[in-house]
Design a protein around this motif. Structure first.
Motif, mmCIF file in Angstrom:
data_model
loop_
_atom_site.group_PDB
_atom_site.id
_atom_site.type_symbol
_atom_site.label_atom_id
_atom_site.label_comp_id
_atom_site.label_asym_id
_atom_site.label_seq_id
_atom_site.Cartn_x
_atom_site.Cartn_y
_atom_site.Cartn_z
ATOM 1 N N LYS A 1 8.461 1.199 -0.305
ATOM 2 C CA LYS A 1 8.493 2.134 0.684
ATOM 3 C C LYS A 1 8.495 1.334 2.029
ATOM 4 O O LYS A 1 7.592 0.466 2.390
ATOM 5 N N ASN B 1 7.707 -0.196 5.472
ATOM 6 C CA ASN B 1 6.491 -0.206 6.534
ATOM 7 C C ASN B 1 5.066 0.101 5.853
ATOM 8 O O ASN B 1 4.052 0.084 6.359
ATOM 9 N N THR B 2 5.058 0.002 4.313
ATOM 10 C CA THR B 2 3.876 -0.092 3.668
ATOM 11 C C THR B 2 2.866 -1.032 4.113
ATOM 12 O O THR B 2 1.805 -0.557 4.166
ATOM 13 N N TYR B 3 3.165 -2.311 4.240
ATOM 14 C CA TYR B 3 2.098 -3.332 4.986
ATOM 15 C C TYR B 3 2.021 -3.181 6.346
ATOM 16 O O TYR B 3 1.289 -4.061 6.943
ATOM 17 N N GLU C 1 5.915 0.487 -6.457
ATOM 18 C CA GLU C 1 5.220 0.942 -5.409
ATOM 19 C C GLU C 1 3.690 1.269 -5.569
ATOM 20 O O GLU C 1 2.938 0.979 -4.619
ATOM 21 N N ASN D 1 11.571 -2.867 7.682
ATOM 22 C CA ASN D 1 9.854 -3.119 7.849
ATOM 23 C C ASN D 1 9.608 -4.068 9.211
ATOM 24 O O ASN D 1 9.737 -4.872 9.222
ATOM 25 N N PRO E 1 8.249 -4.344 0.562
ATOM 26 C CA PRO E 1 7.846 -3.178 -0.391
ATOM 27 C C PRO E 1 8.918 -2.123 -0.624
ATOM 28 O O PRO E 1 10.037 -1.886 0.305
ATOM 29 N N GLU F 1 1.995 -1.743 -4.945
ATOM 30 C CA GLU F 1 1.972 -2.343 -3.657
ATOM 31 C C GLU F 1 0.778 -1.329 -3.025
ATOM 32 O O GLU F 1 0.039 -2.007 -1.928
ATOM 33 N N GLU F 2 0.605 -0.192 -3.268
ATOM 34 C CA GLU F 2 -0.561 0.436 -2.574
ATOM 35 C C GLU F 2 -1.695 -0.262 -3.196
ATOM 36 O O GLU F 2 -2.893 -0.237 -2.288
ATOM 37 N N LYS G 1 -2.292 -3.428 -1.382
ATOM 38 C CA LYS G 1 -2.750 -3.184 0.350
ATOM 39 C C LYS G 1 -3.923 -3.189 0.364
ATOM 40 O O LYS G 1 -4.879 -3.632 1.139
#
Length: 296
Positions: A218, A220-222, A186, A253, A216, A189-190, A193
């Motif tokens: 979490k 809807n991270t993207y 995670e 997502n 991802p 991924e942050e 992004k």
């Protein structure tokens, strides 16, 4: 650029199939399909057999443009024919948009990531892609750890080559995969992004890219990437998840659609009858399409 292809990828409901296994991954793909390594004696025979597998897939009635928006091809596949037509032309006639894998594999891991190996013949490959009526390209890097220096290097390399691809009027699929088994996925991924957003914000209004990302941790991270005006579409790789697991995660997502490889062809076998083959493929296509268009 083919405007109908552009519109289908941007606005169509469905997913993108990844049939781009390269020399290194082809033996396993064939073995999973029921063709063991002792079935061929050299690389040429191996590639003939995998083209037969891809041809069987692409010509199946269950491989249809109502559910499949596009297909990512291996370079050799681009130069081969299906039923007397170059593969991309056959797909286009079927209403499916052709893409081409252009990377040459991964470099050794450093600073928590694997960059792409140099692509020395990229200009030649992109010229041939235009001749073969390819719409876009795909290239893969891998992120193993939340190392800001490494992730920044991955994204900068992807966009640098992506701009070269844009110069040939092709749409690049930027694929900085995050290893699904890595610790602190995670966090990676942050960072990813943020680095992608920096690069997207530097693109001109006439430059559009696609993104291919791991689903991802979490949900809807993207979403910010999906909604970005320079992003034509964001697609997700299965990354080693089973089809059922990948589909369930994908459904969480919004705006993210599938671009599965192993999860698409896992139940297919060379020894199946045509009826069995089509039924297995239809089941896979139906489930992946459903996960791509129906969200929780």
């Amino acid at each position: 650029m083919n405007n109908s292809h552009f519109d289908k990828i941007k606005n169509g409901e469905g997913f993108i199939a990844a049939l781009d296994q390269s020399g290194g991954s082809t033996p396993k793909a064939l073995a999973d399909y029921g063709v063991p390594e002792d079935s061929y004696s050299n690389e040429d025979e191996m590639f003939d057999l995998v083209h037969q597998m891809r041809t069987r897939l692409i010509t199946s009635p269950s491989f249809n443009s109502d559910q499949i928006l596009g297909v990512i091809l291996f370079e050799q596949t681009m130069d081969r024919e299906i039923e007397g037509k170059y593969t991309a032309d056959y797909l286009s006639d079927k209403g499916i948009v052709p893409f081409l894998k252009v990377d040459k594999g991964l470099a050794d891991q450093e600073t928590g990531v694997q960059l792409m190996k140099p692509i020395h013949d990229l200009d030649d490959t992109l010229s041939r892609a235009n001749e073969r009526n390819i719409f876009g390209t795909k290239m893969r890097s891998v992120i193993h750890e939340p190392n800001t220096i490494g992730i920044k290097a991955v994204v900068e390399q992807q966009f640098e080559i992506g701009k070269q691809i844009l110069d040939y009027d092709l749409v690049p699929i930027i694929e900085p995969e995050v290893n699904i088994h890595s610790e602190d996925k995670e966090q990676s991924e942050e960072i990813l992004k943020d680095e992608i957003l920096k690069q997207l914000n530097e693109l001109r209004e006439d430059q559009n890219v696609m993104l291919k990302l791991s689903i991802p941790t979490k949900a809807n991270t993207y979403k910010e990437l999906i909604d970005h005006p320079r992003v034509l579409r964001v697609v997700a790789l299965s990354g080693g998840y089973s089809r059922d697991e990948a589909n369930e995660k994908l459904k969480e997502n919004h705006g993210l659609i599938a671009s599965f490889s192993r999860a698409l062809i896992a139940d297919l076998n060379a020894n199946q009858s045509e009826e069995e083959f089509d039924a297995s493929l239809k089941s896979a296509v139906d489930s992946i399409h459903d996960a791509s268009v129906n969200k929780k």
